[in-house]
Scaffold this motif. Structure first.
Motif, PDB file in Angstrom:
ATOM      1  N   ILE A  44      24.332   1.673 -24.092  1.00 30.21           N
ATOM      2  CA  ILE A  44      25.069   1.619 -25.349  1.00 30.21           C
ATOM      3  C   ILE A  44      24.957   0.219 -25.919  1.00 30.21           C
ATOM      4  CG2 ILE A  44      27.328   1.921 -26.428  1.00 30.21           C
ATOM      5  CD1 ILE A  44      27.953   3.888 -24.109  1.00 30.21           C
ATOM      6  N   ALA A  45      24.346   0.132 -27.097  1.00 32.70           N
ATOM      7  CA  ALA A  45      24.178  -1.152 -27.778  1.00 32.70           C
ATOM      8  C   ALA A  45      25.369  -1.380 -28.694  1.00 32.70           C
ATOM      9  CB  ALA A  45      22.883  -1.151 -28.581  1.00 32.70           C
ATOM     10  N   CYS A  46      26.126  -2.430 -28.425  1.00 33.61           N
ATOM     11  CA  CYS A  46      27.350  -2.703 -29.169  1.00 33.61           C
ATOM     12  C   CYS A  46      27.220  -3.982 -29.982  1.00 33.61           C
ATOM     13  CB  CYS A  46      28.540  -2.834 -28.220  1.00 33.61           C
ATOM     14  SG  CYS A  46      28.977  -1.303 -27.375  1.00 33.61           S
ATOM     15  N   GLY A  47      27.643  -3.925 -31.238  1.00 34.65           N
ATOM     16  CA  GLY A  47      27.589  -5.066 -32.125  1.00 34.65           C
ATOM     17  C   GLY A  47      28.928  -5.739 -32.294  1.00 34.65           C
ATOM     18  N   PRO A  48      29.045  -6.633 -33.289  1.00 32.61           N
ATOM     19  CA  PRO A  48      30.193  -7.535 -33.383  1.00 32.61           C
ATOM     20  C   PRO A  48      31.433  -6.979 -34.074  1.00 32.61           C
ATOM     21  CG  PRO A  48      28.580  -8.061 -35.074  1.00 32.61           C
ATOM     22  CD  PRO A  48      27.961  -6.991 -34.234  1.00 32.61           C
ATOM     23  N   GLY A  49      31.412  -5.731 -34.546  1.00 33.87           N
ATOM     24  CA  GLY A  49      32.556  -5.204 -35.280  1.00 33.87           C
ATOM     25  C   GLY A  49      33.126  -3.948 -34.651  1.00 33.87           C
ATOM     26  N   ASN A  50      33.798  -3.148 -35.476  1.00 34.68           N
ATOM     27  CA  ASN A  50      34.450  -1.950 -34.953  1.00 34.68           C
ATOM     28  C   ASN A  50      33.456  -0.892 -34.493  1.00 34.68           C
ATOM     29  OD1 ASN A  50      37.088  -2.811 -35.133  1.00 34.68           O
ATOM     30  ND2 ASN A  50      37.378  -2.019 -37.206  1.00 34.68           N
ATOM     31  N   ASN A  51      32.230  -0.914 -35.030  1.00 36.44           N
ATOM     32  CA  ASN A  51      31.220   0.013 -34.526  1.00 36.44           C
ATOM     33  C   ASN A  51      30.941  -0.267 -33.056  1.00 36.44           C
ATOM     34  OD1 ASN A  51      27.946   1.078 -34.870  1.00 36.44           O
ATOM     35  ND2 ASN A  51      29.613   2.286 -35.729  1.00 36.44           N
ATOM     36  N   GLY A  52      30.983  -1.537 -32.674  1.00 32.34           N
ATOM     37  CA  GLY A  52      30.860  -1.895 -31.265  1.00 32.34           C
ATOM     38  C   GLY A  52      32.035  -1.390 -30.452  1.00 32.34           C
ATOM     39  N   GLY A  53      33.230  -1.413 -31.059  1.00 30.02           N
ATOM     40  CA  GLY A  53      34.394  -0.842 -30.391  1.00 30.02           C
ATOM     41  C   GLY A  53      34.247   0.647 -30.179  1.00 30.02           C
ATOM     42  N   ALA A  91      38.366  -3.676 -31.579  1.00 28.07           N
ATOM     43  CA  ALA A  91      37.154  -3.880 -30.785  1.00 28.07           C
ATOM     44  C   ALA A  91      37.428  -4.781 -29.591  1.00 28.07           C
ATOM     45  CB  ALA A  91      36.047  -4.465 -31.656  1.00 28.07           C
ATOM     46  N   ALA A  92      38.261  -5.796 -29.784  1.00 24.69           N
ATOM     47  CA  ALA A  92      38.621  -6.679 -28.671  1.00 24.69           C
ATOM     48  C   ALA A  92      39.430  -5.934 -27.624  1.00 24.69           C
ATOM     49  CB  ALA A  92      39.407  -7.879 -29.198  1.00 24.69           C
ATOM     50  N   THR A  93      40.286  -5.037 -28.061  1.00 23.33           N
ATOM     51  CA  THR A  93      41.050  -4.222 -27.105  1.00 23.33           C
ATOM     52  C   THR A  93      40.114  -3.377 -26.263  1.00 23.33           C
ATOM     53  OG1 THR A  93      42.966  -4.139 -28.584  1.00 23.33           O
ATOM     54  CG2 THR A  93      42.828  -2.441 -26.882  1.00 23.33           C
ATOM     55  N   GLN A  94      39.137  -2.755 -26.903  1.00 24.49           N
ATOM     56  CA  GLN A  94      38.172  -1.955 -26.151  1.00 24.49           C
ATOM     57  C   GLN A  94      37.385  -2.819 -25.172  1.00 24.49           C
ATOM     58  OE1 GLN A  94      38.255   1.190 -26.124  1.00 24.49           O
ATOM     59  NE2 GLN A  94      39.450   1.602 -27.970  1.00 24.49           N
ATOM     60  N   ARG A  95      36.999  -4.010 -25.604  1.00 24.52           N
ATOM     61  CA  ARG A  95      36.278  -4.941 -24.713  1.00 24.52           C
ATOM     62  C   ARG A  95      37.096  -5.228 -23.459  1.00 24.52           C
ATOM     63  NH1 ARG A  95      37.206 -10.376 -27.001  1.00 24.52           N
ATOM     64  NH2 ARG A  95      39.179  -9.869 -25.993  1.00 24.52           N
ATOM     65  N   ASP A  96      38.393  -5.484 -23.637  1.00 25.99           N
ATOM     66  CA  ASP A  96      39.249  -5.801 -22.495  1.00 25.99           C
ATOM     67  C   ASP A  96      39.348  -4.621 -21.534  1.00 25.99           C
ATOM     68  OD1 ASP A  96      39.641  -8.269 -23.639  1.00 25.99           O
ATOM     69  OD2 ASP A  96      41.638  -7.805 -24.427  1.00 25.99           O
ATOM     70  N   ILE A  97      39.462  -3.411 -22.077  1.00 26.45           N
ATOM     71  CA  ILE A  97      39.525  -2.214 -21.223  1.00 26.45           C
ATOM     72  C   ILE A  97      38.216  -2.045 -20.464  1.00 26.45           C
ATOM     73  CG2 ILE A  97      39.817   0.290 -21.179  1.00 26.45           C
ATOM     74  CD1 ILE A  97      41.447   0.004 -23.782  1.00 26.45           C
ATOM     75  N   LEU A  98      37.108  -2.273 -21.154  1.00 33.45           N
ATOM     76  CA  LEU A  98      35.796  -2.137 -20.515  1.00 33.45           C
ATOM     77  C   LEU A  98      35.641  -3.109 -19.360  1.00 33.45           C
ATOM     78  CD1 LEU A  98      33.616  -1.771 -23.721  1.00 33.45           C
ATOM     79  CD2 LEU A  98      33.905  -0.011 -21.963  1.00 33.45           C
ATOM     80  N   ASP A 115      28.783 -12.065 -29.080  1.00 36.99           N
ATOM     81  CA  ASP A 115      29.617 -12.702 -28.067  1.00 36.99           C
ATOM     82  C   ASP A 115      30.902 -11.893 -27.957  1.00 36.99           C
ATOM     83  OD1 ASP A 115      31.236 -14.205 -26.476  1.00 36.99           O
ATOM     84  OD2 ASP A 115      31.103 -16.038 -27.668  1.00 36.99           O
ATOM     85  N   PRO A 116      31.106 -11.123 -26.876  1.00 34.11           N
ATOM     86  CA  PRO A 116      32.293 -10.284 -26.775  1.00 34.11           C
ATOM     87  C   PRO A 116      33.601 -11.067 -26.891  1.00 34.11           C
ATOM     88  CG  PRO A 116      30.726  -9.742 -25.048  1.00 34.11           C
ATOM     89  CD  PRO A 116      30.232 -10.995 -25.697  1.00 34.11           C
ATOM     90  N   ALA A 117      33.577 -12.327 -26.514  1.00 35.19           N
ATOM     91  CA  ALA A 117      34.795 -13.137 -26.583  1.00 35.19           C
ATOM     92  C   ALA A 117      35.258 -13.342 -28.022  1.00 35.19           C
ATOM     93  CB  ALA A 117      34.562 -14.489 -25.916  1.00 35.19           C
ATOM     94  N   ARG A 118      34.374 -13.128 -28.994  1.00 42.00           N
ATOM     95  CA  ARG A 118      34.715 -13.342 -30.395  1.00 42.00           C
ATOM     96  C   ARG A 118      35.123 -12.060 -31.109  1.00 42.00           C
ATOM     97  NH1 ARG A 118      30.408 -17.262 -33.213  1.00 42.00           N
ATOM     98  NH2 ARG A 118      32.101 -17.244 -34.743  1.00 42.00           N
ATOM     99  N   LEU A 119      35.134 -10.938 -30.402  1.00 41.50           N
ATOM    100  CA  LEU A 119      35.582  -9.696 -31.014  1.00 41.50           C
ATOM    101  C   LEU A 119      37.059  -9.778 -31.364  1.00 41.50           C
ATOM    102  CD1 LEU A 119      33.797  -7.094 -28.706  1.00 41.50           C
ATOM    103  CD2 LEU A 119      33.193  -7.668 -31.060  1.00 41.50           C
ATOM    104  N   LYS A 120      37.444  -9.037 -32.396  1.00 40.44           N
ATOM    105  CA  LYS A 120      38.834  -9.072 -32.854  1.00 40.44           C
ATOM    106  C   LYS A 120      39.409  -7.669 -32.946  1.00 40.44           C
ATOM    107  CE  LYS A 120      38.023 -13.216 -35.681  1.00 40.44           C
ATOM    108  NZ  LYS A 120      38.055 -13.784 -37.054  1.00 40.44           N
TER     109      LYS A 120
END
Length: 226
Positions: free
Chosen positions: A52-61, A92-99, A84-89
């Motif tokens: 799964i290719a994820c980008g910097p916005g909500n589509n990545g989420g 999308a950032a919530t999904q990153r943390d769960i992942l 940079d996943p650390a820069r997600l907001k």
């Protein structure tokens, strides 16, 4: 309930009203969107290795939600972050943390990654999922994201695009530089306006409309008359 094709601004308006007027958290819509796309893959292929290719916005989420559900259903899942996943907001950032807590294998692709390095990400995959860019795109894709799109197309693997193929203009159906040539597009709420244009046919593939839980009363002005 069949919703007519929507423009970029109409999609934004529905999301905004769902939150402001209906108090429906946007992360609930993201969850429903990603799960619906994942269910299509489950029903279509049943199992296998998916990158799964994820980008910097909500589509990545959205891509992150797909990853979580496929992982839970026994798929061999990997995530490639083209940001940079650390820069997600936000959501999308919530999904990153769960992942991260879910321990799903992930790789951060650096800005200067070579085409060969990007090509290697897809080795052994049965399907790719495009969660790079959403409906907000209005200018040509550049840099790392352009190289990612070119590489995914070059792989000749089947691709499921989330909401619309990355690099495609939602309103005109035209490719803004590089654009994903999807096998299928899991589009949320309704097809996008540009899908009906002849230019879009080479990119969208099979279109699957995913119900993401927007209240019917909110969607009534957009219902199809067909």
């Amino acid at each position: 309930m069949k919703v007519r094709p929507l423009s970029r601004d109409e999609v934004r308006g529905i999301d905004a009203r769902a939150l402001d007027e209906f108090k429906l958290p946007t992360i609930v819509l993201m969850e429903n969107a990603g799960r619906g796309a994942a269910e299509w893959l489950l029903d279509t292929v049943g199992s296998g290795r998916v990158v799964i290719a994820c980008g910097p916005g909500n589509n990545g989420g959205d891509g992150g939600v797909v990853a979580r559900h496929l992982d839970a259903w026994g798929f061999d899942v990997r995530i490639a972050w083209f940001c940079d996943p650390a820069r997600l907001k936000g959501d999308a950032a919530t999904q990153r943390d769960i992942l991260e807590r879910s321990k799903i294998p992930a790789e951060i692709v650096v800005v200067d990654a070579s085409p060969e390095r990007i090509d290697a990400l897809w080795l052994g995959a049965d399907w790719l999922v495009d969660g790079l860019l959403g409906t907000g795109l209005t200018r040509a894709v550049e840099g790392l994201l352009a190289r990612a799109i070119a590489s995914m197309n070059r792989s000749r693997l089947p691709i499921l695009a989330l909401d619309l193929p990355s690099g495609l203009d939602a309103d005109t159906g035209q490719a803004l530089g590089e654009a994903i040539r999807a096998t299928a597009t899991a589009t949320f709420v309704a097809p996008k306006l540009g899908f009906a244009r002849p230019e879009a046919r080479a990119y969208i593939g099979e279109v699957i409309v995913v119900d993401i839980g927007v209240p019917r009363t909110l969607l009534e002005p957009y219902l199809s008359l067909d």
